[in-house]
Structures are given as structure tokens and as C-alpha cells.
Design a protein around this motif. Structure first.
Motif, short mmCIF file in Angstrom:
data_model
loop_
_atom_site.label_atom_id
_atom_site.label_comp_id
_atom_site.label_asym_id
_atom_site.label_seq_id
_atom_site.Cartn_x
_atom_site.Cartn_y
_atom_site.Cartn_z
N LEU A 234 2.26 -4.38 -25.11
CA LEU A 234 1.97 -5.34 -24.06
C LEU A 234 2.48 -4.90 -22.71
N LYS A 235 2.91 -3.65 -22.55
CA LYS A 235 3.40 -3.16 -21.27
C LYS A 235 2.43 -2.09 -20.77
N PRO A 236 1.47 -2.43 -19.91
CA PRO A 236 0.42 -1.48 -19.55
C PRO A 236 0.91 -0.39 -18.61
N PHE A 237 0.25 0.77 -18.71
CA PHE A 237 0.43 1.86 -17.77
C PHE A 237 -0.61 1.73 -16.67
N ILE A 238 -0.16 1.75 -15.43
CA ILE A 238 -1.05 1.78 -14.28
C ILE A 238 -0.93 3.17 -13.68
N GLY A 239 -2.04 3.87 -13.53
CA GLY A 239 -2.01 5.20 -12.95
C GLY A 239 -1.84 5.14 -11.45
N ILE A 240 -1.08 6.07 -10.89
CA ILE A 240 -0.99 6.22 -9.44
C ILE A 240 -1.19 7.69 -9.11
N THR A 241 -2.13 7.97 -8.23
CA THR A 241 -2.53 9.34 -7.98
C THR A 241 -2.79 9.56 -6.50
N GLY A 242 -2.97 10.79 -6.15
CA GLY A 242 -3.23 11.17 -4.76
C GLY A 242 -2.97 12.66 -4.61
N GLY A 243 -3.70 13.28 -3.71
CA GLY A 243 -3.54 14.72 -3.54
C GLY A 243 -2.19 15.10 -2.97
N ILE A 244 -1.86 16.37 -3.07
CA ILE A 244 -0.60 16.88 -2.55
C ILE A 244 -0.46 16.51 -1.07
N ALA B 186 -0.73 13.81 -9.96
CA ALA B 186 -1.62 14.23 -8.86
C ALA B 186 -2.98 14.67 -9.36
N LEU B 187 -3.13 14.89 -10.66
CA LEU B 187 -4.35 15.54 -11.15
C LEU B 187 -5.30 14.58 -11.86
N ILE B 188 -4.94 13.30 -11.97
CA ILE B 188 -5.88 12.36 -12.58
C ILE B 188 -6.62 11.60 -11.48
N THR B 189 -7.82 11.19 -11.78
CA THR B 189 -8.62 10.39 -10.87
C THR B 189 -9.14 9.18 -11.63
N PRO B 190 -9.69 8.18 -10.93
CA PRO B 190 -10.24 7.03 -11.65
C PRO B 190 -11.28 7.41 -12.69
N ARG B 191 -11.99 8.50 -12.45
CA ARG B 191 -13.02 8.93 -13.42
C ARG B 191 -12.44 9.68 -14.59
N THR B 192 -11.35 10.39 -14.37
CA THR B 192 -10.79 11.25 -15.42
C THR B 192 -9.51 10.70 -16.04
N LYS B 193 -9.16 9.46 -15.72
CA LYS B 193 -7.91 8.90 -16.22
C LYS B 193 -7.90 8.85 -17.74
N PRO B 194 -6.74 9.10 -18.35
CA PRO B 194 -6.62 9.03 -19.81
C PRO B 194 -6.85 7.61 -20.32
N GLU B 195 -7.08 7.48 -21.61
CA GLU B 195 -7.37 6.17 -22.20
C GLU B 195 -6.22 5.19 -22.05
N HIS B 196 -4.97 5.69 -22.02
CA HIS B 196 -3.84 4.77 -21.96
C HIS B 196 -3.59 4.23 -20.56
N ILE B 197 -4.32 4.72 -19.56
CA ILE B 197 -4.20 4.20 -18.19
C ILE B 197 -5.20 3.06 -18.03
N SER B 198 -4.70 1.85 -17.75
CA SER B 198 -5.60 0.70 -17.69
C SER B 198 -6.26 0.55 -16.33
N GLN B 199 -5.54 0.84 -15.24
CA GLN B 199 -6.11 0.76 -13.90
C GLN B 199 -5.49 1.83 -13.03
N MET B 200 -6.08 2.02 -11.83
CA MET B 200 -5.67 3.14 -10.99
C MET B 200 -5.36 2.69 -9.56
N ILE B 201 -4.28 3.27 -9.03
CA ILE B 201 -3.94 3.18 -7.61
C ILE B 201 -4.11 4.56 -7.01
N THR B 202 -4.83 4.66 -5.90
CA THR B 202 -4.96 5.94 -5.19
C THR B 202 -4.24 5.85 -3.85
#
Length: 478
Positions: A5-15, A118-134
Motif C-alpha cells: 500500500l506504499k506506492p512508488f512515484i517516479g521522478i525523472t529529468g535529464g542531467i 534520470a533514464l526512465i520516462t513516462p513511456r518507459t517507466k517500470p511496472e512498479h512506478i504508478s505515476q511520474m513527475i518530470t
């Protein structure tokens, strides 16, 4: 990867976009951060299975003679053959996600965790990432940030940027975008995202998870209240003249859990009428049923769920009705395990009344109470209330608070963040404060903090509600 019940939220962005700075802000706000890129670097150095797979894919030059990862050589290879980035990621990323699954089970309570990469994007995010911040930053500023930080040339910087996803790939499909240019205010954006994700997670997970995700402690107002037994010899201070006022006092001060002493069954039922919404439990000390005084616990049913409860006697045979040592009366401890409904926090409350005559009984009762609390509650937070018929310098209290004993309890008054309010002595004998009669206490153990501590000395028409001053404490359960 199931994160419960503790979701992972992805956060990404280029160097150079400032992603790490944004993560530090989230971290200061209590959100745990899994640094996937940092973990990936450590895995390349230390994980033998990953090392073997990299060497098999890219050759022995992938590692230096001392066994360390040949980062510079791999970087040059990937710049020459960009398609190999996917092959390298296929080796490293499963190991990173495995560590992430283990990491998230040991994180402190929070509505969600951030997965920084830095290398994940909203399109390529792994299954365990529920939502994305860029995190988005203008390219010229990104270049300046990288050059300032790493002292790389413009050409070297652009080679790294070109290996990463393009800005449009980071932005397309992102659930939230943080604009991190020189003229952008970052903190309000972070706060808006924190609020939005917290609400989303709680709505998605439902009421049960709302308690689990709460980042606040459970706040409780506990009270110890010797209501004085009902006896005709008290004349105008007899219970029938005081019952209503005892209930009024509890209601006015908004106590959540009350440890009663000297209460006969009919006195408890009278308080029930004055306190709608409260439940209670306990046993009569003289027969384990309804006879004799109770050391009952009353609790606010809308705030707490009672998980278990029991009563034991202060004697060598504590599971049976009986006298202990040199006690003049049978004495009991009534305890319950509660769960605060709003936060899900669980804790124990113990309530007792030590003998008024037996010196040995008070001493041995203190030892028994500490043993039983340790046995029943273990490491869970504990509140102990009661009339101990002993002052702070007396042996029973000294036994209870002896810091050299790992099982000791802490006097709530001593750790109150806002000090103590009201008389120090807690006995009045229906006349006035009796100097040197500080005998009613609230103790805590295993982590609770105390915000305030009070002795209540109200009267109505110069009459006291009982011959003891009730004592209360506002307590936070971790």
C-alpha cells in the motif's frame, strides 16, 4: 514488484535539470527517496552476477584490473554505439528493482516514496512506478549546471545529454511537471504535488490505508481519576451529589481515555449516562465480576477500537482473585490494547490502584506492574495511569521510574513539553490541596511524547467532584 500500500512515484529529468535538488526538498518534507541511479552505480561495482553479465556482453575492458567498473570506457562505448544503452539497462535495471523492493519495506511511514532515475520516462517507466513527475529545465541552463558541477566542456556535456531521452520524451505523458528554470518558484510546485499525490493515494487505497499513510502521530488526552467510592459516610460529598460533576469535568476537558479508581459498578454506569459515546471495561476486584471497586478504563468509542482487554490482580497469583503481600484490600490492574481509528496507531493502556496501607504490597506491586507491562505490551507504546498511594520519593515510584531498569516507565509530567499546570499534590480530602500528597500519576513507555500535563482542581459552589484531583496528559503515540 509488489510494494503493497506504499506506492512508488517516479521522478525523472535529464542531467542538469535539478532533479536531485527537487528530491532533497521532498525528502525534507518526509518523503523517502530511492536513488536508483546511485544504486545502479553501486551494483556495477559490487554485484558479482551483474559484473559477469556486463563482461559477457561488453568484454573484459568493462572492468579495470583492480576490479572496479570502467565507467569512462563504458561511457565512450555507449557514445559510439547508443543502441547498447538498452542492453546495459537490461542487465542493471532488474538488480536495481530488486533492491528497491527490499528498500521500500523498511522505509518510514509516508503516503508514497519517490523513485529517482534520470533514464526512465513516462513511456518507459517500470511496472512498479504508478505515476511520474518530470523535472524540466531549459537546455541552456542544464548545460550551464552540468559544466559548473562537473567542469566538462560543452562537447562532453552535449554527448551525455544526447545519450539520455530527449526533453519531449520526458514530458510526454508525465503526470506532473516541475518547471525548474532560473525564474521558476519550485517549492510551491513541490507542495502542490505532495498534496495531490497524498490525496490520490488515500482515495485509491481506501480508509484502511488512510490510517497507514498518516504521517502524524496519534494524539490522546489520557486522564487518571480516582472518583472516590460511594459511601453514605461522605455526607454531602456522597456520590449521588457528585456523579454529574465528575462527568462534566471529563466532558469539558475532552479526555479520550480515563483510568478510574475506587469506582463501584453503579458509579461506572452513572458515568456512562453522563458520557454518551464512551465504552468501558474492567472487573470487580473482590470476585473478578461485579463485586468491589473497579480500576476500569473508559474510552471514546468514536476515536478508538478496543483490540483486547484483561484484568490481573496485584499478588503472587495475579491471574486469580486474591490479596497481595501485606495489602489491606484486593488490588487489580486493568489493561487494554487500543487502535486509534484515524491513524491506525496501536498502543496499550494500564490502569491501577496500589494499596493504601501495605508498604510491601506497594513495593512488590510496582515490580509486578513493570514485569507485566513488558510481558504484555513488549515494545509497543504504553500509557500507565493510576492512584499509586505513593509520592515521587517513595520506593514504589522510584522502582517504576528507575532508568537503570530497562522495563522502567517515565513520569509524563517530567517530559511534558509545556510543563505542568495546576497543583502539584493530587489529594484534597474534599477540603483543600494536601501538601505532600502527590499520589496520582500518568506514566509512559516505548516512545510516547507528552505535550502538556495538568492537575485539575475545579470546584462548583466550593465543592470538589472527588477527594482526588484528576490528572491528565496530552500524549502523542509514535
Amino acid at each position: 514488484m509488489d510494494t503493497g500500500l506504499k506506492p512508488f512515484i517516479g521522478i525523472t529529468g535529464g542531467i542538469g535539470s535539478g532533479k536531485s535538488t527537487i528530491c532533497r526538498i521532498f525528502s525534507c518534507l518526509g518523503i523517502p527517496i530511492f536513488e536508483a541511479d546511485k544504486v545502479a552505480r553501486e551494483i556495477c561495482e559490487k554485484d558479482e552476477a551483474v559484473k559477469e553479465a556486463i563482461i559477457a556482453e561488453f568484454g573484459p575492458k568493462s572492468y579495470l584490473p583492480d576490479g572496479s567498473y570502467n565507467r569512462a570506457w563504458i561511457k565512450g562505448l555507449l557514445q559510439k554505439y547508443p543502441g547498447d544503452v538498452a542492453h546495459l539497462n537490461a542487465i542493471i535495471h532488474p538488480a536495481v528493482r530488486s533492491q528497491a523492493a527490499e528498500w521500500i519495506t523498511n522505509t518510514p511511514e509516508a503516503p508514497f516514496c519517490l523513485y529517482e532515475s534520470a533514464l526512465i520516462t513516462p513511456r518507459t517507466k517500470p511496472e512498479h512506478i504508478s505515476q511520474m513527475i518530470t523535472v524540466d529545465c531549459p537546455l541552456p541552463e542544464r548545460i550551464q549546471n552540468v559544466q559548473k558541477r562537473s567542469r566538462m566542456s560543452y562537447m562532453e556535456t552535449m554527448q551525455i545529454i544526447d545519450l539520455q531521452p530527449q526533453p519531449k520524451n520526458y514530458l510526454w505523458g508525465a503526470d506532473f511537471v516541475i518547471q525548474n528554470g532560473k525564474n521558476d518558484r519550485v517549492f510551491p510546485q513541490v507542495m502542490n504535488i505532495l498534496k495531490a499525490f497524498t490525496c490520490f493515494v488515500l482515495l485509491l487505497a481506501g480508509p484502511a490505508a488512510s490510517a497507514q499513510f498518516s504521517t502524524t502521530s496519534a494524539q490522546i488526552k489520557a486522564m487518571t481519576f480516582n472518583v472516590r467510592l460511594d459511601t453514605e459516610s461522605d455526607g454531602t460529598n456522597q456520590w449521588k451529589y457528585r456523579a454529574k460533576h465528575c462527568g462534566e469535568l471529563i466532558r469539558y476537558h475532552q479526555a479520550d481515555i480515563i483510568g478510574l479508581q475506587e469506582a463501584f459498578l453503579h458509579q461506572i454506569t452513572d458515568l456512562e449516562k453522563e458520557l454518551p459515546g464512551f465504552g468501558w471495561f474492567g472487573k470487580g476486584r473482590d470476585d473478578g465480576k461485579a463485586e468491589g471497586e473497579f480500576s476500569a478504563l473508559m474510552y471514546r468509542k468514536s476515536k478508538f477500537k478496543l483490540l483486547q482487554e484483561k484484568t490481573f490482580w496485584l499478588s503472587d497469583s495475579c491471574d486469580k482473585v486474591g490479596f497481595g503481600w501485606d495489602a489491606a484490600c484486593r488490588r487489580v490492574v486493568t489493561w487494554g490494547q487500543f487502535q486509534e481509528i484515524k491513524t491506525g496507531k496501536k498502543f496499550f493502556v494500564f490502569n491501577t490502584h496500589f494499596d493504601h496501607l501495605g508498604k510491601v504490597a506497594r513495593r512488590e506491586s510496582a515490580k509486578l506492574v513493570l514485569r507485566k507491562i513488558a510481558e504484555i505490551a513488549g515494545k509497543s507504546p504504553v500509557i500507565l495511569t493510576g492512584d499509586f498511594n505513593a509520592t515521587p520519593d517513595d520506593e514504589p515510584i522510584q522502582i517504576l521510574v528507575d532508568a537503570k531498569n530497562p522495563a522502567h516507565v517515565i513520569d509524563a509530567e517530567k517530559i511534558s513539553q509545556n510543563g505542568h499546570y495546576g497543583p502539584y499534590s493530587s489529594f484534597n480530602g474534599f477540603t483543600k490541596e494536601q501538601e505532600g500528597r502527590h499520589i496520582d500519576y500518568i506514566f509512559v513507555k516505548n516512545g510516547p511524547s507528552v505535550l502538556q500535563h495538568t492537575t485539575h482542581s475545579e470546584t462548583w459552589e466550593n465543592n470538589y467532584p472527588t477527594d482526588h484531583f484528576p490528572v491528565s496528559a496530552v500524549i502523542r503515540i509514535p
